[in-house]
Write an enzyme that holds these catalytic residues in place. Structure first.
Site, PDB file in Angstrom:
ATOM      1  N   HIS A 111       1.235   4.915  -2.395  1.00 61.41           N
ATOM      2  CA  HIS A 111       0.718   5.735  -3.502  1.00 61.41           C
ATOM      3  C   HIS A 111       1.867   6.420  -4.228  1.00 61.41           C
ATOM      4  O   HIS A 111       2.698   7.078  -3.587  1.00 61.41           O
ATOM      5  CB  HIS A 111      -0.218   6.830  -2.962  1.00 61.41           C
ATOM      6  CG  HIS A 111      -1.444   6.301  -2.297  1.00 61.41           C
ATOM      7  ND1 HIS A 111      -2.667   6.239  -2.923  1.00 61.41           N
ATOM      8  CD2 HIS A 111      -1.648   5.794  -1.059  1.00 61.41           C
ATOM      9  CE1 HIS A 111      -3.567   5.729  -2.090  1.00 61.41           C
ATOM     10  NE2 HIS A 111      -2.974   5.451  -0.956  1.00 61.41           N
ATOM     11  N   HIS A 169      -9.818   1.321   0.114  1.00 61.62           N
ATOM     12  CA  HIS A 169      -9.617   2.093   1.343  1.00 61.62           C
ATOM     13  C   HIS A 169     -10.949   2.137   2.093  1.00 61.62           C
ATOM     14  O   HIS A 169     -11.930   2.688   1.571  1.00 61.62           O
ATOM     15  CB  HIS A 169      -9.241   3.537   1.030  1.00 61.62           C
ATOM     16  CG  HIS A 169      -7.842   3.759   0.579  1.00 61.62           C
ATOM     17  ND1 HIS A 169      -7.382   3.383  -0.651  1.00 61.62           N
ATOM     18  CD2 HIS A 169      -6.788   4.350   1.210  1.00 61.62           C
ATOM     19  CE1 HIS A 169      -6.111   3.733  -0.766  1.00 61.62           C
ATOM     20  NE2 HIS A 169      -5.715   4.323   0.345  1.00 61.62           N
ATOM     21  N   GLU A 226     -10.971   3.432   7.596  1.00 63.56           N
ATOM     22  CA  GLU A 226      -9.775   4.196   7.986  1.00 63.56           C
ATOM     23  C   GLU A 226     -10.216   5.264   9.004  1.00 63.56           C
ATOM     24  O   GLU A 226      -9.814   5.235  10.156  1.00 63.56           O
ATOM     25  CB  GLU A 226      -9.153   4.829   6.736  1.00 63.56           C
ATOM     26  CG  GLU A 226      -7.958   5.719   7.006  1.00 63.56           C
ATOM     27  CD  GLU A 226      -7.458   6.416   5.741  1.00 63.56           C
ATOM     28  OE1 GLU A 226      -8.197   6.442   4.725  1.00 63.56           O
ATOM     29  OE2 GLU A 226      -6.327   6.943   5.774  1.00 63.56           O
ATOM     30  N   HIS A 269       0.851  -1.200   0.000  1.00 65.71           N
ATOM     31  CA  HIS A 269       0.000   0.000   0.000  1.00 65.71           C
ATOM     32  C   HIS A 269       0.885   1.248   0.000  1.00 65.71           C
ATOM     33  O   HIS A 269       1.270   1.760   1.045  1.00 65.71           O
ATOM     34  CB  HIS A 269      -0.927  -0.013   1.224  1.00 65.71           C
ATOM     35  CG  HIS A 269      -1.962   1.062   1.210  1.00 65.71           C
ATOM     36  ND1 HIS A 269      -3.285   0.854   1.520  1.00 65.71           N
ATOM     37  CD2 HIS A 269      -1.885   2.376   0.904  1.00 65.71           C
ATOM     38  CE1 HIS A 269      -3.962   1.977   1.424  1.00 65.71           C
ATOM     39  NE2 HIS A 269      -3.120   2.930   1.051  1.00 65.71           N
ATOM     40  N   ASP A 317       1.886   3.794   2.884  1.00 66.87           N
ATOM     41  CA  ASP A 317       0.866   4.705   2.335  1.00 66.87           C
ATOM     42  C   ASP A 317       1.526   5.791   1.471  1.00 66.87           C
ATOM     43  O   ASP A 317       1.454   5.714   0.252  1.00 66.87           O
ATOM     44  CB  ASP A 317       0.015   5.337   3.444  1.00 66.87           C
ATOM     45  CG  ASP A 317      -1.401   5.659   2.979  1.00 66.87           C
ATOM     46  OD1 ASP A 317      -1.757   5.275   1.856  1.00 66.87           O
ATOM     47  OD2 ASP A 317      -2.151   6.294   3.744  1.00 66.87           O
ATOM     48  N   ASP A 318       2.141   6.780   2.117  1.00 69.90           N
ATOM     49  CA  ASP A 318       2.674   7.934   1.365  1.00 69.90           C
ATOM     50  C   ASP A 318       4.018   8.379   1.951  1.00 69.90           C
ATOM     51  O   ASP A 318       4.057   9.313   2.765  1.00 69.90           O
ATOM     52  CB  ASP A 318       1.683   9.096   1.456  1.00 69.90           C
ATOM     53  CG  ASP A 318       0.337   8.713   0.886  1.00 69.90           C
ATOM     54  OD1 ASP A 318       0.251   8.546  -0.343  1.00 69.90           O
ATOM     55  OD2 ASP A 318      -0.608   8.541   1.668  1.00 69.90           O
ATOM     56  N   GLY A 324      -9.936   7.885  -1.278  1.00 65.69           N
ATOM     57  CA  GLY A 324     -10.567   9.193  -1.117  1.00 65.69           C
ATOM     58  C   GLY A 324     -11.423   9.248   0.135  1.00 65.69           C
ATOM     59  O   GLY A 324     -11.204   8.484   1.074  1.00 65.69           O
TER      60      GLY A 324
HETATM   61  N1  HPA Z   1      -7.190   7.439   2.497  1.00 68.21           N
HETATM   62  C1  HPA Z   1      -8.043   7.679   1.510  1.00 68.21           C
HETATM   63  N2  HPA Z   1      -7.634   8.091   0.327  1.00 68.21           N
HETATM   64  C2  HPA Z   1      -6.346   8.229   0.109  1.00 68.21           C
HETATM   65  C3  HPA Z   1      -5.422   7.983   1.100  1.00 68.21           C
HETATM   66  C4  HPA Z   1      -5.865   7.555   2.360  1.00 68.21           C
HETATM   67  O1  HPA Z   1      -5.091   7.293   3.300  1.00 68.21           O
HETATM   68  N3  HPA Z   1      -4.194   8.188   0.575  1.00 68.21           N
HETATM   69  C5  HPA Z   1      -4.406   8.558  -0.708  1.00 68.21           C
HETATM   70  N4  HPA Z   1      -5.697   8.592  -1.004  1.00 68.21           N
HETATM   71 ZN    ZN Z   2      -3.742   4.959   0.939  1.00 66.81          ZN
END
Ligand code: HPA
Ligand code: ZN
Length: 347
Positions: free
Chosen positions: A23, A207, A210, A21, A288-289, A180
């Site tokens: 992006h 997703h 969360e 996971h 994630d990022d 999103g």
């Molecule tokens: N959550 C929802 N959308 C996303 C996320 C996330 O953590 N990261 C990039 N798009």
């Molecule tokens: Zn994500």
């Protein structure tokens, strides 16, 4: 002698790792962003790295899901040309390899990359695939791609993205993701798009759970046939959903730093990762990022060990779980899981 923090970090960095996971648009080097901004005269309040940083990273900001997602909106301005898209993609894979990530599933949103310049979705997808191919040749890493669909897109756009993803299966696209704002946009309108894609051989991750309700996890599994859930940390609020995750063998893609920065969890010490593992759920640990959160997969393992009392054995188990949940043909998955099991025994 007890290992020092540095010993443990060095050991974690050396482990062969898997990130399921991550992006693309959250994996951009600041230096590269600054160079792209300069070269293409992108209209920004500032172009120096120190001034760009607060625009595109979370830093010490108050945790907030919408502020976190807002970074992606700013980042949409940094994809002015094919060269820029290929460069950021190549570097994202190279940076993962530098952290000893040996298998990466990199997700990207073709609409985000394409819309500002009006590039065709097909074309940006081809550029991303090509750059990943090139990065794999130059580095010790295997990478596959997941096409991400925004929850705020229309069903028509989602259908087009699914078609683009299917058309690039031979070029490394293995799945679809829905991402999103799960609080404002339900997944159910995308049911047919995802089901059709599954039927045609793409894998599905969503997703959900969360910052939103466990019911969103149920919707992702039941309606969209998700095999993996992005985050899913809120599932614990509903035992029925926990049972559903277990029963369907769904793997959770947990991303600790992101979870704190979005406010999905209150802090690292109260992160539910230990509880998810204690319940016997299948859990992978991911970034994630990396650039938005200023993290690496090594950092995520480290925070799991230091703040959540996760053991090195549990980290290794999560890596093997990730191999087993990877979006690859069954034989490749098995072979890869066996390889990681063997390598991690000695690591
Ligand atoms: N959550 C929802 N959308 C996303 C996320 C996330 O953590 N990261 C990039 N798009
Ligand atoms: Zn994500």
């Amino acid at each position: 002698m007890r290992p020092t923090i540095e010993d443990t970090r060095t050991r974690l960095c050396a482990l062969p790792k898997i990130d399921l996971h991550r992006h693309l648009e959250g994996s951009l080097r600041l230096q590269t962003l600054a160079e792209i901004a300069q070269e293409h005269e992108i209209d920004l309040p500032a172009r120096a790295i120190k001034d760009l940083r607060p625009l595109v990273t979370v830093g010490g900001e108050e945790p907030d899901f919408h502020r976190f997602l807002e970074k992606f909106r700013v980042l949409r301005r940094f994809y002015p040309t094919r060269e820029a898209v290929e460069r950021i993609t190549y570097e994202a894979v190279a940076d993962a390899a530098d952290d000893n990530v040996r298998y990466l599933e990199l997700r990207f949103n073709p609409v985000a990359l394409a819309r500002a310049q009006g590039f065709p979705l097909e074309e940006v997808t081809r550029w991303v695939c090509r750059a990943v191919e090139r990065a794999q040749r130059d580095h010790d890493i295997r990478a596959n791609l997941i096409v991400q669909i925004g929850r705020d897109e229309t069903v028509e756009t989602a259908g087009e993205l699914a078609r683009v993803a299917l058309a690039h299966r031979d070029a490394g696209v293995v799945g679809l993701d829905l991402a999103g704002d799960e609080e404002r946009f339900p997944a159910s309108p995308f049911k047919n798009v995802f089901r059709r894609a599954r039927g045609e051989g793409l894998h599905v991750t969503v997703h959900a759970g969360e910052v939103g309700s466990p019911a969103n996890v149920e919707e992702a599994i039941e309606d969209l046939q998700a095999e993996r859930i992005g985050h899913g940390v809120r599932c614990l609020a509903d035992p029925h959903v926990v049972e559903l995750i277990r029963e369907r063998n769904v793997t959770l893609e947990v991303c600790p730093t992101s979870n704190v920065q979005t406010g999905a969890v209150q802090d690292f010490w109260r992160h539910p990762l230990p509880d998810l593992l204690a319940l016997g759920l299948r859990v992978s640990i991911n970034t994630d990022d990396p650039s938005i959160s200023d993290t690496t997969l090594t950092d995520e393992y480290w925070v799991a060990m230091s703040a959540m009392r996760i053991t090195l054995e549990q980290i290794k188990r999560a890596i093997v779980t990730a191999a087993e949940a990877s979006f690859q043909p069954r034989e490749d998955r098995g072979r890869m899981a066996a390889w990681f099991r063997r390598e991690l025994q000695s690591g």
